[in-house]
Structures are given as structure tokens and as C-alpha cells.
Design an enzyme around this catalytic site. Structure first.
Site, PDB file in Angstrom:
ATOM      1  N   ASP A  38      -7.546  -6.512   2.845  1.00  0.00           N
ATOM      2  CA  ASP A  38      -6.983  -5.202   2.526  1.00  0.00           C
ATOM      3  C   ASP A  38      -7.590  -4.757   1.195  1.00  0.00           C
ATOM      4  O   ASP A  38      -8.089  -5.579   0.426  1.00  0.00           O
ATOM      5  CB  ASP A  38      -5.450  -5.284   2.408  1.00  0.00           C
ATOM      6  CG  ASP A  38      -4.773  -3.948   2.689  1.00  0.00           C
ATOM      7  OD1 ASP A  38      -4.078  -3.841   3.716  1.00  0.00           O
ATOM      8  OD2 ASP A  38      -4.956  -2.996   1.892  1.00  0.00           O
ATOM      9  N   GLY A  78      -6.728   1.260   6.920  1.00  0.00           N
ATOM     10  CA  GLY A  78      -7.084   2.668   6.809  1.00  0.00           C
ATOM     11  C   GLY A  78      -5.902   3.492   6.340  1.00  0.00           C
ATOM     12  O   GLY A  78      -4.794   2.974   6.156  1.00  0.00           O
ATOM     13  N   SER A 116      -3.772   5.713  17.486  1.00  0.00           N
ATOM     14  CA  SER A 116      -2.470   6.333  17.215  1.00  0.00           C
ATOM     15  C   SER A 116      -2.112   7.339  18.288  1.00  0.00           C
ATOM     16  O   SER A 116      -2.989   7.972  18.894  1.00  0.00           O
ATOM     17  CB  SER A 116      -2.538   7.049  15.867  1.00  0.00           C
ATOM     18  OG  SER A 116      -1.396   7.851  15.686  1.00  0.00           O
ATOM     19  N   TYR A 141      -6.136  12.847  10.392  1.00  0.00           N
ATOM     20  CA  TYR A 141      -5.817  11.449  10.711  1.00  0.00           C
ATOM     21  C   TYR A 141      -6.006  11.190  12.212  1.00  0.00           C
ATOM     22  O   TYR A 141      -6.688  10.245  12.617  1.00  0.00           O
ATOM     23  CB  TYR A 141      -4.371  11.155  10.268  1.00  0.00           C
ATOM     24  CG  TYR A 141      -3.789   9.883  10.825  1.00  0.00           C
ATOM     25  CD1 TYR A 141      -4.178   8.642  10.352  1.00  0.00           C
ATOM     26  CD2 TYR A 141      -2.825   9.933  11.840  1.00  0.00           C
ATOM     27  CE1 TYR A 141      -3.625   7.482  10.867  1.00  0.00           C
ATOM     28  CE2 TYR A 141      -2.274   8.774  12.353  1.00  0.00           C
ATOM     29  CZ  TYR A 141      -2.680   7.556  11.877  1.00  0.00           C
ATOM     30  OH  TYR A 141      -2.134   6.410  12.393  1.00  0.00           O
ATOM     31  N   SER A 170       5.571   4.650  17.119  1.00  0.00           N
ATOM     32  CA  SER A 170       6.224   4.510  15.810  1.00  0.00           C
ATOM     33  C   SER A 170       6.704   3.074  15.710  1.00  0.00           C
ATOM     34  O   SER A 170       7.728   2.718  16.302  1.00  0.00           O
ATOM     35  CB  SER A 170       7.422   5.453  15.701  1.00  0.00           C
ATOM     36  OG  SER A 170       7.037   6.786  15.998  1.00  0.00           O
TER      37      SER A 170
HETATM   38  N1  LIG Z   1       3.221   1.941  12.006  1.00  0.00           N
HETATM   39  C1  LIG Z   1       3.074   2.859  12.943  1.00  0.00           C
HETATM   40  O1  LIG Z   1       4.042   3.351  13.509  1.00  0.00           O
HETATM   41  C2  LIG Z   1       1.700   3.304  13.379  1.00  0.00           C
HETATM   42  C3  LIG Z   1       1.598   4.325  14.324  1.00  0.00           C
HETATM   43  C4  LIG Z   1       0.334   4.715  14.771  1.00  0.00           C
HETATM   44  C5  LIG Z   1      -0.792   4.081  14.272  1.00  0.00           C
HETATM   45  N2  LIG Z   1      -0.651   3.112  13.328  1.00  0.00           N
HETATM   46  C6  LIG Z   1      -1.891   2.511  12.782  1.00  0.00           C
HETATM   47  O2  LIG Z   1      -1.716   1.112  12.660  1.00  0.00           O
HETATM   48  C7  LIG Z   1      -2.360   0.644  11.466  1.00  0.00           C
HETATM   49  C8  LIG Z   1      -1.348  -0.088  10.615  1.00  0.00           C
HETATM   50  O3  LIG Z   1      -0.278   0.806  10.341  1.00  0.00           O
HETATM   51  P1  LIG Z   1       0.760   0.501   9.160  1.00  0.00           P
HETATM   52  O4  LIG Z   1       2.012   1.211   9.516  1.00  0.00           O
HETATM   53  O5  LIG Z   1       0.796  -0.941   8.856  1.00  0.00           O
HETATM   54  O6  LIG Z   1       0.074   1.303   7.958  1.00  0.00           O
HETATM   55  P2  LIG Z   1       0.048   0.957   6.420  1.00  0.00           P
HETATM   56  O7  LIG Z   1      -0.322   2.212   5.707  1.00  0.00           O
HETATM   57  O8  LIG Z   1       1.306   0.257   6.003  1.00  0.00           O
HETATM   58  O9  LIG Z   1      -1.148  -0.085   6.310  1.00  0.00           O
HETATM   59  C9  LIG Z   1      -2.502   0.286   6.275  1.00  0.00           C
HETATM   60  C10 LIG Z   1      -3.223  -0.636   5.324  1.00  0.00           C
HETATM   61  O10 LIG Z   1      -4.594  -0.228   5.245  1.00  0.00           O
HETATM   62  C11 LIG Z   1      -5.005  -0.416   3.913  1.00  0.00           C
HETATM   63  N3  LIG Z   1      -6.144   0.455   3.574  1.00  0.00           N
HETATM   64  C12 LIG Z   1      -6.135   1.794   3.348  1.00  0.00           C
HETATM   65  N4  LIG Z   1      -7.346   2.211   2.974  1.00  0.00           N
HETATM   66  C13 LIG Z   1      -8.147   1.110   2.970  1.00  0.00           C
HETATM   67  C14 LIG Z   1      -9.511   0.897   2.646  1.00  0.00           C
HETATM   68  N5  LIG Z   1     -10.313   1.905   2.235  1.00  0.00           N
HETATM   69  N6  LIG Z   1      -9.996  -0.342   2.733  1.00  0.00           N
HETATM   70  C15 LIG Z   1      -9.199  -1.384   3.126  1.00  0.00           C
HETATM   71  N7  LIG Z   1      -7.907  -1.237   3.434  1.00  0.00           N
HETATM   72  C16 LIG Z   1      -7.381  -0.007   3.356  1.00  0.00           C
HETATM   73  C17 LIG Z   1      -3.787  -0.055   3.070  1.00  0.00           C
HETATM   74  O11 LIG Z   1      -3.868  -0.632   1.755  1.00  0.00           O
HETATM   75  C18 LIG Z   1      -2.655  -0.585   3.904  1.00  0.00           C
HETATM   76  O12 LIG Z   1      -2.255  -1.887   3.481  1.00  0.00           O
HETATM   77  C19 LIG Z   1      -2.971   1.866  10.795  1.00  0.00           C
HETATM   78  O13 LIG Z   1      -4.339   1.970  11.179  1.00  0.00           O
HETATM   79  C20 LIG Z   1      -2.191   3.011  11.371  1.00  0.00           C
HETATM   80  O14 LIG Z   1      -2.940   4.214  11.381  1.00  0.00           O
HETATM   81  C21 LIG Z   1       0.553   2.713  12.873  1.00  0.00           C
END
Ligand SMILES: NC(=O)c1ccc[n+]([C@@H]2O[C@H](COP(=O)([O-])OP(=O)(O)OC[C@H]3O[C@@H](n4cnc5c(N)ncnc54)[C@H](O)[C@@H]3O)[C@@H](O)[C@H]2O)c1
Length: 271
Positions: A38, A78, A116, A141, A170
Site C-alpha cells: 500500500d 487505488g 466497482s 472513479y 458496498s
Molecule cells: N468497499 C467497497 O464497498 C467497494 C465497492 C466497490 C469497489 N471497491 C474497490 O475495492 C478496493 C478496496 O476498497 P476499500 O473499500 O478497501 O478502499 P480503501 O480506500 O479503504 O482502500 C484502498 C487502498 O488503496 C490505497 N491506495 C490509494 N492510492 C494508492 C496508490 N497510488 N498506490 C498504492 N496504494 C494506493 C489506499 O492507501 C488504501 O489503503 C478499491 O479498489 C475500491 O475501489 C470497494
């Protein structure tokens, strides 16, 4: 005796995030070593079964190094919410390219990509979609996730790297509002979905909605049956507490669309 595990080393990007912290533990069942990465601070390694690497996905050489000696990648890293395009570009667009290039150069054959539901966020709530429905991204996004899905298709046909793209709804410990009664994905169902995405054979590039067995589903996974994903949880047990929340006003921004508030974000100030 050492238990059989199908992978030696899995790279997990976004390991410090909400879902990353869940999967860092859950993936131990499938690999001898989890390489957690990360840009944000990570909990330290708890032993030889965990490697911890701080890396910005925008750093191409760094990501190439991350994928060295790896058998599969679970790519969660991301920006995970709607933001101005410039904020999305490095992490989600360049970063996903770097992950695929690193996989190609290091010989990694399977990627699980956190896409997503926001790739189809501009469909009205209540309309049932399957994964063949034309995408309607609901912001920069969602566009970055659509790009990631296309990247997966390209790298499969050109280089034979297989991907399962998870259109996560979600995923939180509990649904938080009425929309999430339809879109919620429990953590146990997430863990099962990621396991199927890693282990199912001949997936090519498969797309699946990441959603629990909720009552009022908007998404039908009929084209992803080959993955063997069988969710067990449902948001129904939270319905009474959610329905005690004030009902959203009919004109609340985004409330009519599957993508909810993301569909009403922006325009963002020029940079
Ligand atoms: N949680 C949900 O409901 C949900 C829904 C749809 C999609 N997603 C996707 O699932 C994944 C995880 O979701 P989440 O809820 O844990 O999100 P989150 O924001 O908690 O975690 C994303 C992580 O990516 C890291 N990150 C951001 N930019 C970065 C970079 N340039 N280099 C390296 N790391 C980087 C952040 O530090 C963070 O720890 C994401 O890709 C998100 O788009 C999640």
C-alpha cells in the site's frame, strides 16, 4: 505437516484499506506468503507468511518489483471514491497499467481486480442488470474501473493473463442506508468471492457483481455461474434498523440511480 495451499505467494495491493485488511488475513488460506502492499502505512509483518512493502502504484519500477516471485495478484489499491480526474489518474489508471505490465513481465497468470458497481452506476435503481449490460460509468472513479476491466480483456487476449473483475457493491461490516440493502456485500461473502476468483479454472476475463444474497437485488450473475460464487449472507437482517432512518427526499441528488451519490458528484473546480 504443512497444509496444502494452491499458491506460494499472492500480492495484495491496497492492503491497508478497509477490504485489504480483511483480505490480508483471509488470503492466508490460499497462499504460503501474502505480500501486502500500500502507499499508506501497513501493519508490520507477523511472520514469514507475510511480506510488507510500501509502494505507490504510480511507481512503475516499484510495482514491477512487487510482482517478482508472485503467483497471483489481488489488486485492490487505488482511489476508492469519486474524485477529480487528476486525483484518479496516477493510482487507478497508471497504477492498474503498472500492475498488468508487472504481471506480464514477471509471469503472473491470474489477477483479481477490484472493479466497482460504479461502472454501471447510471442505471436507475430497481432495473436488473447482468454483466453483459452496456456500462454506464457514473464518474471518473467509475471510468477508471471500466478502464481496468478493458485492460483485463486486453491482457487476456494478448498475453493470456486471466482476470476476474469484481464489481463490488458496498462491502462494509453492515449496510448503512437504503441503497445498501440492495448493494451490500458482507465480508464473508467477499472472502468467498475472492477465493472463487483465484481458484476457478478457465476464467479468461470474467466479470461478476460482488453482492450478497440480498432480497432486492439489481444485479444478476447468470454469466458468472462458472465461478461458483454462492453468497450466503443477506442484508435482510438489517432492514428494520435501516428503515428507521428518515426516508431520502425524492429530489436528493443521485437517489434514483444505482450509483447513488456518486452520480451527483462534481463538477470539480478546475485545477
Ligand atoms: N468497499 C467497497 O464497498 C467497494 C465497492 C466497490 C469497489 N471497491 C474497490 O475495492 C478496493 C478496496 O476498497 P476499500 O473499500 O478497501 O478502499 P480503501 O480506500 O479503504 O482502500 C484502498 C487502498 O488503496 C490505497 N491506495 C490509494 N492510492 C494508492 C496508490 N497510488 N498506490 C498504492 N496504494 C494506493 C489506499 O492507501 C488504501 O489503503 C478499491 O479498489 C475500491 O475501489 C470497494
Amino acid at each position: 505437516m504443512t497444509p496444502f495451499k494452491p499458491f506460494n505467494r499472492i500480492l495484495l495491493t491496497g492492503a491497508a484499506g478497509g477490504l485489504g485488511q480483511v483480505l490480508r488475513d483471509a488470503l492466508q488460506a490460499h497462499a504460503h506468503i501474502i505480500r501486502a502492499s500500500d502507499i499508506s502505512p501497513l501493519a508490520p509483518s507477523r511472520g514469514a507468511h507475510e511480506e510488507v512493502h510500501r509502494c505507490d502504484l504510480a511507481d512503475k519500477a516499484g510495482v514491477l518489483g512487487l510482482a517478482e516471485g508472485v503467483d497471483a495478484i489481488v489488486h485492490l489499491g487505488g482511489v476508492s471514491v469519486e474524485r477529480p480526474f487528476e486525483d484518479i489518474l496516477d493510482a487507478n489508471i497508471r497504477g492498474t497499467f503498472h500492475v498488468y505490465e508487472a504481471a506480464r513481465q514477471q509471469g503472473v497468470k491470474r489477477i483479481v481486480f477490484a472493479s466497482s458497481n460504479h461502472v454501471t452506476g447510471f442505471y436507475p435503481q430497481g432495473v436488473e442488470l447482468d454483466t453483459h449490460a452496456q456500462r454506464r460509468p457514473d464518474g471518473y472513479y467509475g471510468l477508471s474501473k471500466a478502464y481496468g476491466e478493458d485492460m483485463a480483456t486486453f491482457y487476456f487476449h494478448r498475453y493470456g493473463i486471466e482476470t476476474v473483475s469484481l464489481r463490488i457493491g458496498s462491502s462494509f461490516p453492515e449496510p448503512r442506508n437504503r441503497r445498501m440493502l440492495s448493494t451490500w456485500l458482507s465480508y464473508p461473502d467477499l472472502e468467498h468471492l475472492v477465493a472463487r476468483a483465484l481458484l476457478a479454472e478457465d476464467v479468461g476475463h470474467s466479470v461478476v457483481y460482488g453482492v450478497s444474497a440480498n432480497r432486492d437485488l439489481w444485479w444478476n450473475n447468470r454469466h458468472a455461474a462458472h465461478l461458483g460464487y454462492a453468497p450466503r449472507d443477506s442484508s435482510e437482517m438489517f432492514r428494520a434498523q435501516i428503515e428507521r432512518q428518515p426516508a431520502p427526499a425524492a429530489d436528493e441528488p443521485g437517489s434514483g440511480f444505482q450509483g447513488g451519490p456518486f452520480t451527483a458528484a462534481g463538477p470539480f473546480p478546475a485545477v
